[in-house]
Design an enzyme around this catalytic site. Sequence first.
Site, PDB file in Angstrom:
ATOM      1  N   GLU A  51      -8.956  -3.675   6.364  1.00 36.34           N
ATOM      2  CA  GLU A  51      -9.760  -2.542   5.911  1.00 36.34           C
ATOM      3  C   GLU A  51     -11.120  -2.549   6.611  1.00 36.34           C
ATOM      4  OE1 GLU A  51     -10.779  -2.827   1.779  1.00 36.34           O
ATOM      5  OE2 GLU A  51     -11.182  -0.680   1.560  1.00 36.34           O
ATOM      6  N   LYS A 124      -7.976   6.600   0.733  1.00 38.43           N
ATOM      7  CA  LYS A 124      -7.921   5.687  -0.417  1.00 38.43           C
ATOM      8  C   LYS A 124      -8.113   6.446  -1.724  1.00 38.43           C
ATOM      9  CE  LYS A 124     -10.091   1.224  -1.719  1.00 38.43           C
ATOM     10  NZ  LYS A 124     -11.006   0.182  -1.172  1.00 38.43           N
ATOM     11  N   CYS A 161      -6.435  -1.467  -0.081  1.00 40.95           N
ATOM     12  CA  CYS A 161      -7.132  -2.440  -0.928  1.00 40.95           C
ATOM     13  C   CYS A 161      -6.993  -2.191  -2.435  1.00 40.95           C
ATOM     14  CB  CYS A 161      -8.589  -2.534  -0.499  1.00 40.95           C
ATOM     15  SG  CYS A 161      -9.356  -4.097  -1.038  1.00 40.95           S
TER      16      CYS A 161
END
Lengths: 302, 302
Positions: A51, A124, A161
Amino acid sequence: MSMAASPAPRRLGVGLVQMQMSEDGAANRDKALRMTREAAGRGAEVVCLPELFGSRYFCQAEDADCFALAESVPGPTTEAFAELAAELRIAVVVSVFERRAAGLYHNTAAVVDRERGYVGKYRKMHIPDDPHYYEKYYFTPGDLGFRSFATEKANLGVLVCWDQWYPEAARLTALQGAEILFYPTAIGWHPAEKAGLGDAQHEAWELTQRAHAVANGCFVVAVNRTGFEPGPPGAEGIEFWGRSFIAAPDGSVLCRAPTDSEAVLVETLELGRIEEQRQGWPFLRDRRIDAYGAMSNRFDDS
Amino acid sequence: MSMAASPAPRRLGVGLVQMQMSEDGAANRDKALRMTREAAGRGAEVVCLPELFGSRYFCQAEDADCFALAESVPGPTTEAFAELAAELRIAVVVSVFERRAAGLYHNTAAVVDRERGYVGKYRKMHIPDDPHYYEKYYFTPGDLGFRSFATEKANLGVLVCWDQWYPEAARLTALQGAEILFYPTAIGWHPAEKAGLGDAQHEAWELTQRAHAVANGCFVVAVNRTGFEPGPPGAEGIEFWGRSFIAAPDGSVLCRAPTDSEAVLVETLELGRIEEQRQGWPFLRDRRIDAYGAMSNRFDDS
């Protein structure tokens, strides 16, 4: 009973790049390109980077100057990797701090492919905000939904994540046909917590993602950064715990990188294990889709 | 900054009964009552029994005679345990093969409590059907939805066996306020598969449920049967793998029963760990309830 002939095995070389980031963005990108090349040289046909590998993990503080790190997607970083992907005949999952418009930024992962160049992006969806992971300051929650990208070699699910803690994210991506869930990640220990909580935190992180592999009968590739990154004044920094890994559809760990050093791991995935696993444990068959409506509730206290 | 005073710790003694079942239903029930009494004697305030402890695991074959094993809920078994619960001042999670009407049967788990006797029931929502786990023949899928039961001591979420593979089931039960997810279970090895797949199967089973604890920040109690049960002619039987366990909200295993023997485990749960865990990893805060509608789809291939 006659059995149908088995199809030819589908094998896919998957590479992950576990990196340590410096303050020099050009050097970070050059290293990412170099390690991607190394993975391809060792047989990877799809490579995933950690990331926000273009910079240190700037979310340790809320600092408006850091918005200058953002770029468009597609943009310079995806173009550099699309060029490399074409040369090496691979696909790459590329995490980028995306500038969408003035005051509108996302934590994005793009897929680039040897044939098509830029394939698409995922923004995300779940944004954390914990002490020194101040992501809600920087990143607008994604508005593209959960996404899997059909590439020539495989259907690639892309998450980022904090999404890795959400079984909903894994399921919705798998339902789009993902054969592999990629999680570019930046997770580590606060030094003061490491002795007391470090092992439990890491174990929860790994087992949660292995459970996504089991629940969905697919592969999972988690790619973390490694190394210590100092914090802003008054903070103690974060020790990123590395331990990037690949899990098989039965939840077993196929390979795992070390904690304290950079690593390029390449693993050949037998994609036929997905169907074999789902035939043995047919969870998708028995989902009670008539009874999941309350998944869209915050809490059932009405 | 002044801190609020901490509330008094909430502690709950939880017992699990890992049993081997015989062909004698009365003996099975007597043993379950006796082992429940043992758990209470060692401090358990809530006790959970394995799935369908009143009989051998009859789903190894499709046999209409086995419907005679079913009973109403509430009915004789829940009454026997409600009486014991009143005497011992505990609550019990009681798995029963439920006869609802002629030709309509469920795999049900009831909660009985010292105060109220019969509190309510959950009917297994996800019904498996694999070789020698022919549950779709016997059990109509549950129509009561996912349920958690408020008792005097704690909010008890009740699920059954195959449900344990579904993150949706854990989540929906937790969203109802469950502090503990109970999974009465009957899972084991086909003897021919044990050498090759046994460890991986068990590990996937345990880590999946530990992941439910992490994702939802709650306790998980999985209660399996143990011992070999012979199969019908032509089948090799099932070796139930025991290993009942309790997981904490961080996914760590607090206690685990052996594979090959009966066991009564009692563990004191610090219920305050739930809120502590959820503050540290606030997954419920960040769920994207605007983007989970497709959880109600079978697959996204439209």
